[in-house]
Design a protein around this motif. Structure first.
Motif, mmCIF file in Angstrom:
data_model
loop_
_atom_site.group_PDB
_atom_site.id
_atom_site.type_symbol
_atom_site.label_atom_id
_atom_site.label_comp_id
_atom_site.label_asym_id
_atom_site.label_seq_id
_atom_site.Cartn_x
_atom_site.Cartn_y
_atom_site.Cartn_z
ATOM 1 N N CYS A 135 1.062 -0.984 0.094
ATOM 2 C CA CYS A 135 0.208 0.010 0.129
ATOM 3 C C CYS A 135 0.566 0.684 -0.224
ATOM 4 C CB CYS A 135 -0.928 0.093 1.219
ATOM 5 S SG CYS A 135 -0.450 0.675 2.820
ATOM 6 N N HIS A 156 -2.580 -1.173 7.640
ATOM 7 C CA HIS A 156 -3.340 -0.675 6.915
ATOM 8 C C HIS A 156 -3.930 -1.061 6.094
ATOM 9 C CE1 HIS A 156 -1.931 3.034 9.025
ATOM 10 N NE2 HIS A 156 -0.975 2.990 8.140
ATOM 11 N N CYS A 157 -3.068 -2.262 5.376
ATOM 12 C CA CYS A 157 -4.000 -2.902 4.023
ATOM 13 C C CYS A 157 -3.781 -3.947 4.703
ATOM 14 C CB CYS A 157 -2.588 -2.312 2.776
ATOM 15 S SG CYS A 157 -1.819 -3.614 3.097
ATOM 16 N N GLN A 187 -1.419 -6.855 4.617
ATOM 17 C CA GLN A 187 -0.270 -7.527 3.544
ATOM 18 C C GLN A 187 0.649 -8.033 5.387
ATOM 19 O OE1 GLN A 187 -0.236 -7.728 0.812
ATOM 20 N NE2 GLN A 187 2.092 -8.909 0.486
#
Length: 181
Positions: A57, A81-82, A84
């Motif tokens: 991201c 945040h993402c 991953q």
């Protein structure tokens, strides 16, 4: 007359514990920076800018998410945040940095200058090992830097000959041999 504060057994024990904590934390932090070196140096990227970020991201990693080992565990190996996955290799390199620092301090406890020099060399070799594993290349910045550091630090190396000329000769011989390989 001023007495030695470390003559008090309690103070000496506290100093001993604080010194060990310092070296292990330093190793963890250097291990964290090693991840930056391993990822960026052979790609020709800056080691300073931009700061750490998620490769998916691209969002920057906040300072509180960049604590060696602890952040990876608390975030369960994922980007905040993402979500991953963050490779297990990052905490492994940090842990190896901490272990190297503990080993250096165990070997040369009390010899602060040499312990710092030895740790710096071992951290550079840690970077060399992982970069070599990824690319089959060893960056000149690391190999030549280690050779120069070995020559410059030979006067304080407690493992070499007793005389300064002997230490310099041993270091120069090692550098020539290493670079000839």
């Amino acid at each position: 007359m001023i007495s030695n504060p470390l003559s008090d057994p309690t103070a000496a024990a506290a100093f001993h514990t604080a010194a060990w904590a310092f070296w292990v934390l330093l190793g963890l932090c250097l291990g964290s920076f090693s991840n930056v070196v391993i990822h960026r140096l052979h790609r020709g990227r800056s080691l300073v800018h931009p700061g750490s970020h998620c490769p998916r991201c691209r969002r920057p990693v906040a300072y509180y998410d960049n604590v060696p080992l602890l952040s990876w565990v608390l975030l369960r190996g994922r980007c905040r945040h993402c979500a991953q996955r963050i490779s297990w290799r990052y905490p492994l390199v940090e842990l190896l940095g901490g272990a190297l620092a503990a080993g250096v301090w165990r070997q040369w406890e009390g010899q602060w200058v040499w312990a710092a020099a030895a740790l710096a060399a071992l951290i550079a070799l840690l970077c060399v090992a992982f970069i070599d594993c990824d690319t089959f290349l060893i960056p000149d910045e690391l190999s030549l830097g280690l050779a120069a550091a070995g020559l410059l630090l030979s006067p304080v190396n407690p493992t070499l000959a007793a005389s300064l000329p002997g230490r310099l000769a041993a270091s120069a011989g090692g550098a020539v041999f290493g670079l000839a390989l």
